[in-house]
Scaffold this motif. Structure first.
Motif, PDB file in Angstrom:
ATOM      1  N   UNK A   1      -8.869   0.025   5.033  1.00 26.75           N
ATOM      2  CA  UNK A   1      -9.809  -1.103   5.129  1.00 26.75           C
ATOM      3  C   UNK A   1      -9.075  -2.437   5.051  1.00 26.75           C
ATOM      4  N   UNK A   2      -8.138  -2.549   4.119  1.00 25.39           N
ATOM      5  CA  UNK A   2      -7.403  -3.797   3.954  1.00 25.39           C
ATOM      6  C   UNK A   2      -6.537  -4.093   5.172  1.00 25.39           C
ATOM      7  N   UNK A   3      -5.841  -3.089   5.668  1.00 21.57           N
ATOM      8  CA  UNK A   3      -4.951  -3.311   6.806  1.00 21.57           C
ATOM      9  C   UNK A   3      -5.728  -3.627   8.076  1.00 21.57           C
TER      10      UNK A   3
ATOM     11  N   UNK B   1      -7.497   1.375  11.824  1.00 25.00           N
ATOM     12  CA  UNK B   1      -6.662   2.145  10.911  1.00 25.00           C
ATOM     13  C   UNK B   1      -7.572   3.055  10.109  1.00 25.00           C
ATOM     14  N   UNK B   2      -7.213   4.316   9.993  1.00 26.05           N
ATOM     15  CA  UNK B   2      -7.996   5.284   9.230  1.00 26.05           C
ATOM     16  C   UNK B   2      -7.070   6.006   8.252  1.00 26.05           C
TER      17      UNK B   2
ATOM     18  N   UNK C   1       0.828  -1.209   0.000  1.00 29.45           N
ATOM     19  CA  UNK C   1       0.000   0.000   0.000  1.00 29.45           C
ATOM     20  C   UNK C   1       0.865   1.263   0.000  1.00 29.45           C
ATOM     21  N   UNK C   2       1.982   1.224   0.686  1.00 31.36           N
ATOM     22  CA  UNK C   2       2.890   2.374   0.667  1.00 31.36           C
ATOM     23  C   UNK C   2       3.387   2.648  -0.752  1.00 31.36           C
ATOM     24  N   UNK C   3       3.685   1.584  -1.494  1.00 28.71           N
ATOM     25  CA  UNK C   3       4.156   1.774  -2.874  1.00 28.71           C
ATOM     26  C   UNK C   3       3.046   2.342  -3.753  1.00 28.71           C
ATOM     27  N   UNK C   4       1.828   1.922  -3.514  1.00 25.03           N
ATOM     28  CA  UNK C   4       0.688   2.394  -4.303  1.00 25.03           C
ATOM     29  C   UNK C   4       0.411   3.878  -4.026  1.00 25.03           C
ATOM     30  N   UNK C   5       0.651   4.317  -2.794  1.00 29.47           N
ATOM     31  CA  UNK C   5       0.332   5.687  -2.385  1.00 29.47           C
ATOM     32  C   UNK C   5       1.542   6.624  -2.417  1.00 29.47           C
TER      33      UNK C   5
ATOM     34  N   UNK D   1      -9.466   7.930  -1.996  1.00 35.01           N
ATOM     35  CA  UNK D   1     -10.113   6.612  -2.067  1.00 35.01           C
ATOM     36  C   UNK D   1      -9.096   5.499  -1.867  1.00 35.01           C
ATOM     37  N   UNK D   2      -7.903   5.678  -2.407  1.00 33.29           N
ATOM     38  CA  UNK D   2      -6.868   4.645  -2.243  1.00 33.29           C
ATOM     39  C   UNK D   2      -6.474   4.520  -0.771  1.00 33.29           C
ATOM     40  N   UNK D   3      -6.333   5.658  -0.080  1.00 34.01           N
ATOM     41  CA  UNK D   3      -5.989   5.612   1.340  1.00 34.01           C
ATOM     42  C   UNK D   3      -7.085   4.924   2.144  1.00 34.01           C
ATOM     43  N   UNK D   4      -8.336   5.162   1.782  1.00 34.66           N
ATOM     44  CA  UNK D   4      -9.442   4.480   2.475  1.00 34.66           C
ATOM     45  C   UNK D   4      -9.380   2.977   2.217  1.00 34.66           C
ATOM     46  N   UNK D   5      -9.098   2.576   0.987  1.00 37.91           N
ATOM     47  CA  UNK D   5      -8.980   1.144   0.681  1.00 37.91           C
ATOM     48  C   UNK D   5      -7.807   0.517   1.441  1.00 37.91           C
TER      49      UNK D   5
END
Length: 580
Positions: free
Chosen positions: A221-223, A240-241, A198-202, A214-218
């Motif tokens: 949710x996943x974590x 996690x938020x 997720x860090x790489x995606x963001x 939206x990506x941060x929310x996803x």
């Protein structure tokens, strides 16, 4: 692979004792103890003319009374060093055991351990004979043995002998313990790898934009699906938020903007004014790229092969996202951020700690002791202690793989059906189009996109050098400055990082010196994770290691002052207050 699978089922997940360097650890404490005790006897007999039959405790008590004794200056200088050595000698025991996570013994193919720079098989596993020679060199501690390690390319190992060195102030590099990292097959390891993805995606999303992303929310949710096995900062209800995403739960690091004020406030280095904008790299959308996303390139880099150069942004910018922060921690001088913080503290009139005796002097200012030049030198000095200590943990105890290696193992599971024991929850997220599977390129097969073209450094992952130095340096600064002082005029970068704007959110008045020092340490530690070269536990545990290293150095320094001084007052990363 059957043997590998059987080994996995036959062994427990409990940490086991690591392979230890025989010569340095076998006689290390005994050598120091004999030397220190002989020196004490020499001092008490020759300088004090006392009965040599005094007990060890009586001798130590005698040296502790050096400040009021009739000793000569020469003898007092010697006694100070002896007392410090005796303190560290008594603090540790011969039975000190450094434990790793058991992966090195658990897996015959060494799939969970560091091997970068050594020769590898076509599937990415290290050549067994090369790994055996590597461990034999570490176990022996003999310089010549390190020259016999087979290498896969021209890239060399980074300083594996550092952990065998001794230090004259603070604790011995081999006297510190750090908890074992998560094991290869565990759910906590899976959670940490999910965070790395997720860090790489963001990387190119501004930190200030996380609450509306939206990506941060996803990602949050996943974590959250990993529950308590994901050990980052969370809200009061344990969630996690987007607001607390990728933060570490230490005082101040979860308050206000993600990035510390010490990245942005006016900085003067003597007569020079420092422009704290940085040269960053271009994002993939603007001509840059992520790296190690095809297996042939990944394998070449594991063997120590050559790499391409990054594409740099022609515009200097204030750091605003993970790619910027990743590039800062790519090329920094290790104590650089905290030296910059010191310059800001001095230049903005932040008061020194209330216990500093020069707060109350009518006729004197501190300088070579308890003053600005002294503090500046100590910020640099403690970094050396931190590096020696964590390098022992890296090479001699844990030999933990980097996240890029775990990505290579996942690639083999997804593409070639290898039976590496990657946790099912992580594989489920990678295949789920509502989770990681929505954002990662399926052709990459689970390889982790890395921010650095060369991938990780050629030294093991755990503990983290940057995080250990961060913990040590900010502990020194918290000991010398008023942690409760509010940071004046907080700012944040604009959307493209070309300017600074006032930070006027509801928590702007809650930003304190201690909290922002903790935050810059967390930024640096997590920045290495965002780049893809470290894990969450590397950051959290190494910060605590650095803190203890600094406390021990401060203790030894305190015994050398002539000033009447009640001690260093600071708040630890766990929120407790202590006086050194």
């Amino acid at each position: 692979m059957d043997k590998l699978e059987n080994s996995m089922h036959e062994r427990t997940m409990k940490p086991v004792q690591s392979i230890q360097p025989e010569k340095p650890l076998k006689s290390r404490r005994q050598f120091l103890g004999d030397l220190g005790k002989a020196a004490v006897v020499g001092t008490t007999v020759a300088a004090l003319a006392v009965d040599p039959s005094l007990s060890f405790a009586e001798e130590t008590q005698l040296t502790a009374e050096k400040a009021t004794s009739k000793l000569s200056r020469r003898a007092r200088a010697r006694a100070i060093r002896i007392e410090a050595a005796n303190h560290h000698f008594e603090r540790t025991q011969d039975s000190l055991i450094h434990r790793n996570n058991g992966d090195e013994e658990r897996y015959e193919a060494k799939i969970g351990n560091f091997s970068k720079g050594l020769p590898h098989e076509n599937n990415g596993e290290v050549v067994p004979s090369a790994y055996a020679a590597f461990v034999a060199a570490v176990k022996s501690g003999e310089p010549a043995k390190f020259e016999e390690i087979p290498m896969g390319g021209k890239r060399r190992l980074i300083n594996p002998q550092a952990g065998f060195s001794f230090g004259l102030e603070g604790g011995d590099p081999q006297s510190y313990l750090i908890d074992p990292p998560p094991a290869f097959a565990g759910r906590e390891q899976a959670a940490e790898m999910a965070e790395n993805y997720w860090m790489s995606i963001l990387r190119d999303t501004n930190f200030l934009d996380y609450p509306n992303s939206e990506i941060a929310r996803d990602a949050a949710t996943d974590l959250n699906r990993f529950g308590t096995d994901y050990k980052a900062a969370k809200s009061e209800d344990g969630r996690v938020t987007p607001e607390n995403l990728f933060r570490i739960d230490i005082p101040g690091a979860t308050i206000g903007p993600y990035m510390s004020q010490f990245w942005y406030l006016p900085t003067r280095f003597g007569a020079n004014w420092i422009n704290t904008r940085i040269r960053t790299v271009l994002s993939p959308a603007n001509g840059g790229k992520d790296y190690l996303t095809d297996f042939d390139r990944w394998l070449s880099i594991q063997n120590g092969g050559r790499w391409e150069e990054s594409a740099y942004d022609p515009v200097l910018r204030w750091m605003r996202n993970g790619r910027d922060l990743g590039e800062w921690v790519h090329v920094d001088v290790l104590f650089q951020g905290y030296f910059q913080s010191l310059l800001i503290l001095l230049g903005n009139g932040i008061l020194v700690d209330k216990k500093n005796p020069y707060n109350f002097s009518r006729t004197q200012d501190g300088f070579g002791t308890l003053g600005a030049p002294y503090i500046a030198s100590l910020v640099c000095q403690v970094a050396q202690n931190a590096l020696r200590t964590v390098w022992f943990q890296k090479w001699c105890v844990h030999r933990r793989m980097r996240p890029e290696v775990f990505g290579g193992r996942i690639y083999q599971v997804l593409k070639n059906k290898s039976n590496y024991p990657v946790h099912a929850d992580l594989l489920a997220s990678l295949s789920d189009k509502d989770r990681l599977g929505r954002y990662l390129d399926e052709e990459q097969g689970g390889l982790l996109p890395i921010a650095f073209p060369e991938g990780s450094p050629t030294h093991p992952s755990y503990g983290a050098g940057h995080a250990t130095v961060a913990g040590a340096c900010v502990t020194v600064l918290k000991a010398f400055f008023d942690e409760d002082a509010f940071v004046p005029g907080p700012v944040v970068p604009n959307s493209n990082g070309t300017g600074l704007l006032p930070y006027i959110e509801y928590d702007a008045t809650k930003l304190t010196v201690g909290g922002e020092l903790n935050k810059i340490a967390a930024n640096v530690a997590v920045g290495r994770n965002i780049a893809g070269v470290h894990w969450l536990s590397d950051a959290t545990e190494s910060l605590k290691l650095g803190e203890q290293i600094a406390i021990d150095l401060l203790r030894d320094q305190r015994t050398c002052f002539n000033e009447k001084f009640d001690g260093f007052d600071l708040t630890k990363f766990d929120g407790t207050k202590t006086i050194v």
